[in-house]
Design a protein around this motif. Structure first.
Motif, mmCIF file in Angstrom:
data_model
loop_
_atom_site.group_PDB
_atom_site.id
_atom_site.type_symbol
_atom_site.label_atom_id
_atom_site.label_comp_id
_atom_site.label_asym_id
_atom_site.label_seq_id
_atom_site.Cartn_x
_atom_site.Cartn_y
_atom_site.Cartn_z
ATOM 1 N N ASN A 22 0.865 -1.185 0.000
ATOM 2 C CA ASN A 22 0.000 0.000 0.000
ATOM 3 C C ASN A 22 0.898 1.230 0.000
ATOM 4 O O ASN A 22 1.426 1.614 1.043
ATOM 5 C CB ASN A 22 -0.917 -0.008 1.215
ATOM 6 N N ARG A 23 1.070 1.845 -1.155
ATOM 7 C CA ARG A 23 2.005 2.955 -1.298
ATOM 8 C C ARG A 23 1.536 4.220 -0.581
ATOM 9 O O ARG A 23 2.274 5.195 -0.518
ATOM 10 C CB ARG A 23 2.246 3.260 -2.778
ATOM 11 N N ARG A 24 0.330 4.211 -0.018
ATOM 12 C CA ARG A 24 -0.148 5.374 0.751
ATOM 13 C C ARG A 24 0.242 5.276 2.222
ATOM 14 O O ARG A 24 0.023 6.207 2.982
ATOM 15 C CB ARG A 24 -1.655 5.522 0.592
ATOM 16 N N LYS A 25 0.798 4.161 2.622
ATOM 17 C CA LYS A 25 1.219 3.970 4.017
ATOM 18 C C LYS A 25 2.616 4.552 4.232
ATOM 19 O O LYS A 25 3.344 4.831 3.282
ATOM 20 C CB LYS A 25 1.247 2.477 4.363
ATOM 21 N N ASP A 58 7.247 4.861 1.965
ATOM 22 C CA ASP A 58 6.573 3.741 1.297
ATOM 23 C C ASP A 58 7.482 2.867 0.445
ATOM 24 O O ASP A 58 7.033 1.901 -0.153
ATOM 25 C CB ASP A 58 5.441 4.268 0.423
ATOM 26 N N ARG A 95 -4.270 -7.609 2.956
ATOM 27 C CA ARG A 95 -5.245 -7.960 1.925
ATOM 28 C C ARG A 95 -5.612 -9.437 2.025
ATOM 29 O O ARG A 95 -4.756 -10.285 2.253
ATOM 30 C CB ARG A 95 -4.681 -7.669 0.546
#
Length: 176
Positions: A22-25, A58, A95
């Motif tokens: 999750n590149r937003r983390k 990230d 996920r």
């Protein structure tokens, strides 16, 4: 589908990029000590030299040199990723597709690797690593990013603290 094969050369030097799933983390810097422990754990069992490295929220970039007679960087990355993921707080979302496959779902399955070919290739990738926090807008000056071997390069007299100020830093990258 193309059959992707990694270049495995004992004792070689490689550039890597590893991303969160999750590149937003921001897990890599939120849990920087866990990442350091994962790397330390792996290096104790399967030594390698970290020539240069930067950890961003990230993703991370690293240049490693493997010992003579050893080309198994996939094992090292698997150990680092597994140790880091297993030691994160249990509230991190995974996920369902990853859980079903017994994977953590924290870091992407794959990573980018590039065999360093010569001293110029090495220098360009070191510059790219150290410039990356500025490139992504996390800091205005390379020296202001704490999670980088840039500070080791300064301490060893290889670079100065004002290396690559924003005015002359443009152009660091894989395609130069």
């Amino acid at each position: 589908m193309t059959d992707y094969r990694r270049t495995l050369i004992p004792g070689a030097t490689y550039f890597f990029t590893v991303n969160l799933a999750n590149r937003r983390k921001t897990l890599l810097i939120d849990h920087i000590d866990l990442l350091r422990d994962a790397i330390r754990y792996t290096r104790q069992r399967h030594p390698f030299l970290i020539d240069a490295m930067v950890v961003l929220p990230d993703h991370l970039h690293a240049i490693w040199t493997l010992p003579w007679g050893d080309a198994d960087f996939p094992l090292r990355w698997r150990l680092i990723k597994t140790w880091f993921s297993r030691n994160l707080p249990l509230d991190e979302h995974r996920r369902a597709s990853r859980v079903d496959k017994g994977e953590s779902g924290i870091l992407q399955r794959r990573y980018w690797e590039h065999l360093i070919r010569d001293e110029i290739d090495f220098a360009r990738h070191v510059d790219y690593i150290h410039w990356n926090p500025v490139k992504h807008g996390y800091v205005a000056r390379v020296v202001d990013w704490p999670y980088s071997t840039f500070h080791r390069f300064v301490d060893n007299g290889v670079l100065t603290k004002n290396w690559a100020c924003a005015a002359n830093g443009a152009g660091f990258g894989e395609h130069d």
